[in-house]
Structures are given as C-alpha cells and as structure tokens.
Design an enzyme around this catalytic site. Sequence first.
Site, PDB file in Angstrom:
ATOM      1  N   LYS A 107     -10.738  52.543 -25.390  1.00 21.95           N
ATOM      2  CA  LYS A 107     -12.306  52.199 -25.237  1.00 21.95           C
ATOM      3  C   LYS A 107     -13.416  51.835 -24.155  1.00 21.95           C
ATOM      4  O   LYS A 107     -13.771  51.935 -23.639  1.00 21.95           O
ATOM      5  CB  LYS A 107     -12.091  51.113 -26.456  1.00 21.95           C
ATOM      6  CG  LYS A 107     -11.514  51.653 -28.109  1.00 21.95           C
ATOM      7  CD  LYS A 107     -13.183  52.251 -28.662  1.00 21.95           C
ATOM      8  CE  LYS A 107     -12.956  53.187 -30.238  1.00 21.95           C
ATOM      9  NZ  LYS A 107     -13.475  54.087 -30.600  1.00 21.95           N
TER      10      LYS A 107
ATOM     11  N   GLU B 161     -21.250  48.670 -31.652  1.00 24.36           N
ATOM     12  CA  GLU B 161     -20.605  47.749 -33.034  1.00 24.36           C
ATOM     13  C   GLU B 161     -19.235  48.533 -32.982  1.00 24.36           C
ATOM     14  O   GLU B 161     -18.844  49.093 -31.605  1.00 24.36           O
ATOM     15  CB  GLU B 161     -21.413  49.690 -34.158  1.00 24.36           C
ATOM     16  CG  GLU B 161     -20.427  50.658 -33.757  1.00 24.36           C
ATOM     17  CD  GLU B 161     -20.418  51.412 -32.497  1.00 24.36           C
ATOM     18  OE1 GLU B 161     -19.486  51.870 -32.468  1.00 24.36           O
ATOM     19  OE2 GLU B 161     -21.863  51.235 -31.689  1.00 24.36           O
TER      20      GLU B 161
ATOM     21  N   SER C 287      -3.778  55.516 -28.337  1.00 21.81           N
ATOM     22  CA  SER C 287      -4.494  54.921 -27.431  1.00 21.81           C
ATOM     23  C   SER C 287      -5.067  53.536 -27.656  1.00 21.81           C
ATOM     24  O   SER C 287      -5.348  53.253 -26.947  1.00 21.81           O
ATOM     25  CB  SER C 287      -5.214  55.528 -28.876  1.00 21.81           C
ATOM     26  OG  SER C 287      -5.304  55.058 -30.357  1.00 21.81           O
TER      27      SER C 287
HETATM   28  C1  LIG Z   1      -6.621  51.476 -30.380  1.00 20.51           C
HETATM   29  C2  LIG Z   1      -8.393  52.384 -30.784  1.00 20.51           C
HETATM   30  N1  LIG Z   1      -7.466  54.192 -31.253  1.00 20.51           N
HETATM   31  C3  LIG Z   1      -8.293  54.663 -31.758  1.00 20.51           C
HETATM   32  C4  LIG Z   1      -9.476  54.024 -31.918  1.00 20.51           C
HETATM   33  C5  LIG Z   1     -10.395  55.429 -33.549  1.00 20.51           C
HETATM   34  O1  LIG Z   1     -11.690  55.856 -32.520  1.00 20.51           O
HETATM   35  P1  LIG Z   1     -11.820  57.335 -31.799  1.00 20.51           P
HETATM   36  O2  LIG Z   1     -11.193  58.035 -32.814  1.00 20.51           O
HETATM   37  O3  LIG Z   1     -13.488  56.694 -31.679  1.00 20.51           O
HETATM   38  O4  LIG Z   1     -10.577  57.033 -30.424  1.00 20.51           O
HETATM   39  C6  LIG Z   1      -9.939  53.242 -33.046  1.00 20.51           C
HETATM   40  C7  LIG Z   1     -11.003  52.502 -32.746  1.00 20.51           C
HETATM   41  O5  LIG Z   1     -11.577  51.636 -32.591  1.00 20.51           O
HETATM   42  C8  LIG Z   1      -9.258  51.967 -31.643  1.00 20.51           C
HETATM   43  O6  LIG Z   1      -8.929  50.915 -31.618  1.00 20.51           O
END
Ligand SMILES: Cc1ncc(COP(=O)(O)O)c(C=O)c1O
Lengths: 412, 257
Positions: free
Chosen positions: A89, A111, A379
């Site tokens: 993020k 948000e 992620s």
């Molecule tokens: C660690 C992590 N992975 C994935 C996501 C999912 O969001 P996005 O699909 O936009 O990557 C989030 C959302 O807060 C997150 O904190």
Amino acid sequence: MTTKAIEQRFGPYGGRYVPEMLIPALDELTEAYAGLRNDPGFQQELSDLFTTYSGRPTPLTYAANLTRRLGGCKIYLKMEGLNHTGAHKITNALGQGLVARKMGKTRLIAETGAGQHGVATATVAAKLGMACTVFMGQVDIQRQYPNVYAMRLLGAEVVPVTFGTRTLKDAVNAALKHWIEHLDDTHYLIGSALGPAPYPAMVRDFQSVIGREVKTQIMEAEGRLPDSLVACVGGGSNSIGLFAPFVDEPSVRCFGTEAGGTGPKPGENAARFGENPQIGIVQGYKSYFLQNDDGQVQETHSISAGLDYAGIGPELAQLHDEGRIHFSSVLDSEVLEAFKILCREEGIIPALESAHAVARAMQLAPGLPKDHIMVINISGRGDKDIFITAKHLDETRWVEFLKSEVQDIENH
Amino acid sequence: MKTIDQVFATNKKIGLMTHVVAGYPDLAATADLIRLMADSGVDLVEIQIPFSDPLADGPTIMRASQHALDNGITTNDCFRLAEDMANKVDIPLLFMTYGNIPFAMGMERFMRRSAGAGIQGLIIPDLPFDEETDDHLTLAHKAGLKVIQVTSPSTNKKRLEKVCSIAEGFIYSTLKVGITGAGTDIDDQGIAFLNRIRSLTDLPIAAGFGISSPEHVEKLMGKTDMAVIGSHVINLYEKKGPQGVARFLEQCRHVGS
Ligand SMILES: Cc1ncc(COP(=O)(O)O)c(C=O)c1O
C-alpha cells in the site's frame, strides 16, 4: 513510463459515476497526473523515495521448503511485506502523496479496511508534511487495532464510520463525502485500483512496479518469465500491480484470489465472481459488486479486513471477462491453514490477505509440472493480524496474555 | 395531475419542492407525508428510492435511507407508493435515486415502470449526462420522463453550457459544494452561481441543499424559481411530527404567495 492516455474506462467498466460537483476535482487530478506521469523529475523523485524510504525493490524469494512440501511447481514469493509500513500500500500512497503535493493540496484523506492503507497514507502525510484524516469502519477498527494505534502515532486522525456495514465499503462512502466538502485543500488518496477515473489507472500505474520488478528478478533467477502469478484481490491493487506488466505475455497465467469467507451464502464472503456475478454502478465506478436483485450493495465477510469489500477494480473486471485473469475464492479456514504453513515452512508471517494467495497456490501447485514457475505475491506481513490469528491459533495463551495485560494496567 | 411545466408556469414568487425517503419511517407514513405536503401547498415532491451507498446524501437522509432498507423497502414498494400517490395528489412526483437502482432493474424497464406509476421526472445525481449508462436519457424520453440535471457551484462554464443544452423541465442546482444537510447559510457563491445558470438558459431553476427556514426561502426569492427542502423536513418530522412539518411548509409557502 507509458505515454498512453489515462484510461477512463476498461471496456464497459470504470467511468466517473459521481455527482456533478466532483467532476472538476477529478478533472484537476487527471490533468495533474497526466503531466506528472511523463515527467522524468517526478518519476525520479518517486523512485528515490521507493529505494531510500520504502525499501524497494522488494526481494523475490525462492520458497524451497514450500516447493518441496507441495511437490509440484517451483514457487517464488514476491515480498511486498518488506516494504516500509508492511505492505504494498505504501507504493501507491507515496505516488499519490507526491501528486497531491504538486497540486498544492495540504491534506490527505483516506479510507482503510485492514488499516494498511491508512497507515501508509498517515506515513506519507507525515513524511511530506501534510495533515491526514483516515476513515475506518467501526468493525475494522476493532479487528485491526494495531494499525489504528500506528495511524494515531503518525499524527493522523482516525474517524470511525458507524453507518452501513461499518467496514471498508462505508469507509469509502465517508471519505468521498468528506472530500466533496473539502475539495479545495484535500486530496482523497484512494487505496485500491478502483473509484472514479483517474484512480483505477493511476493506482495501477503506481503498483505496477511490483510486476516490473518481478520481471527483472525472475529473468535474473531463472532466465525466463514465470508461468503463473497468484495474488489476493480485495479492491485489486496488489493484483493488478503484479499482473499488469504481464498482461500482454500470453504464456503467463494470472490467478486472482477472492475472500471465500465462511461459505457461499450472501453475507458470508466477499467473492464477487462467486455464485452469481453482478455488474453495478457504485462508489463512482462500474464494475462487479456483491448486491441483491434491487441493486443494494450487500454485506460481506472475510477473516481479512483488506479483502472484505463488495466491489472490485474495473480493469480486473474487464480482464475477468476477457478470460485473462482466473478468479476463484478460498475459505477462511483454508487461509488460516496456509498462514500456518507459510510461517513454518518459510519463516514468513504473511498478512491474512496474502495468505489467501498462498492458499490458492497450495491448491494449484501440486498438479503442476516441476519446471513450472509460479510467483505468489505476499502483499503484506501479518503483524497487524495478531488479534485475529492469535485468537484462532493460540487461543488459551492469548487470552491469558490479554487478561494479564489488562490486570497490569488496572494495577498501575 | 399537473405537469412539471404547468407548475412552473404559475406566477408564484417562489415554488417549493420537498423530499421524502420512501419507507421512512414506514411506507404508510411516507404516503401521509406526501399528501400533507400537497395539502400544504408544496409544488413538487421528490421521492427518494433508498440506496445502500448514497454518495450525495448527508447524515440525515442517509440515516433515513438506511432505516428504510433495514425495514425491507424494495424498489417495487417505491413504484407502488408512487402509483398510489399519483392517484391521490395533483402535484407532479419525481423519483430521486442513485444509478445502481435503475441499472439493476434494467434502464428501460425502470423508465417504463416509473412512468407507468405516474412519475414525471428523475433525479439521479451519480449518472452524469456524459457517462455510459445504457442511454438513460433516451430511454427516459421514450418513456415520457424528464431527467432533471443537477449542477453545483463548482461546475465549470463549458460543462454548465452542456448541461443547460440538454436539460429539461428545470435545472436543479445545489447551493454549495457538499452533501445534503440542513442548516448551512446560503452564501454569495451559491447565489452567484444561480445567476450564471440564469444567463445560460430560460429553463426554470430549483435550488437546494441546506434550506431550513422560511428566511432561507425568502432570500432565494427572485434568484430561483423553486426552493428545495430535504433534510430539514426529516429533522422536523422526527422532532415535531407531521404537524410540525405542515406548520413549517405553510410558513414557507407564505413567503412565496
Ligand atoms: C496486505 C494487504 N494485501 C492485500 C490487500 C487487498 O487490497 P488490494 O486488492 O487492493 O491489493 C490489502 C488491503 O488492505 C492489504 O492490506
């Protein structure tokens, strides 16, 4: 950097379905970003922040133990959790934060569901000397308290959202409304590749660094492109960031993993491509949404706050229709199992969101040939989920610990 | 029933449009409220079909919408309410809602059913005229509905000209850049914007957002053809009941007659 025009639509999806009063702000943002996107000075500034502040490039790690355990393809992990603040993020937050500052804005609002995007925005606001307000559903404040604490430490105001489902969807509504009332000095830093144009394209551009790095890193490690990519899909920013640089490579298969929650019934999951995919126009864009026959957006559930969202980014919707991304969902229980396995096998505590991608990879990998190369996007890291995972995986000791902490505070 | 054009053709100093959320606090009460509004001399009523994610609504209307949805109000209920009311009052009724409601039903079907229920026009703030929407403007025309264009003081000249060129019935302008909600002052910027619209079109203009007193209505006299009152009516209803609403509307009507 691409010189293509910023997409307003992705096939039938996307657009700017907003009250007329927001159009000028979106025009202003589109124009500012269009200029900066091709500005070498801006790109250099961002790239410097990536390397000197947020920790890019993040490593691509060969998961030898997981590969052995699953007995199928060769598995690599893209370590987005090693970014500053613990998830992908921060990449988008730095990008938009810089755009906002160039536009002369002095406040950032955001948000957040899991809190990761809120922490990233609060961090960037602190770094760039801007004020920050973060909207967060009351339910999410409860389950992601470590991040709430972090945001406040970073100087952000955290505003609990008490209407609607009290999760991410309504935090978006609250932030949009606040933005409408404060357009002059405020930039709304949307946290995923969704919302009205230009957000989906802009967030995709910033997050595409994930896929570009993977391309370089896998060429170095294996001398060829991967065969498959796996990512979790909340709004879709980490997934589109990983997939986008590979979309034109037909040999690379893309797998998006949604939150299957506790089951297939409405309200039990956040799988927009589950039983009965429905297109809608919500929160400023056209895409797939979990909704009833009347078009009312439905409640969702996921063990991970970051995937607990009723909509999905419009570019992913288009890539779904084109058959370019294969979507499916995994259950909360499978996610916890995958979470434990990644901890034990690789020494990596993933975010619960990312554990969705691992769970999907565990289904896919055993059936694939040994020379197949798979990259899973990790992620984020799992520190923020301690109150959830400990409750499920270490209940007795966790409860004892919490009790003793409370006792301690009360005694002093 | 009077048509929208007939309403604006009467030479009142300023007309009144009010807003109700269908199903708040319940369907019978909404019906009573619409009748009370017509009896109090209101010229137009917009009936809001509740939506789970209402982008332009402030806390009062949002709370009312959510209450209605929690009570199980459906789009079908709103059609039934409209049909019932169209037979009982002689002022034009409009539907106000968000794009996903007609989109979910299918634009064409929604338009036909709205017209069939006696609705004369639509206000859908998140369907800009230039977005791809299964051609909602054409389908509305075919069904005999007017789509009321909404503008705000932030709308730039080029867009405003375009909005004026496709507008019909009347133009609805917000008095501020913000969400709905009672109790803000009517400022010079809002009034200046009304003048700008006036210089571009002969269509009547309605102005709203924040109107909550007869003084507000008086302040708008000569600047706009119609004052729109939304959140304040809900607040009054909650605090002082239907009688409180009736008293307030009569005071406002007095200003204009
Ligand atoms: C660690 C992590 N992975 C994935 C996501 C999912 O969001 P996005 O699909 O936009 O990557 C989030 C959302 O807060 C997150 O904190």
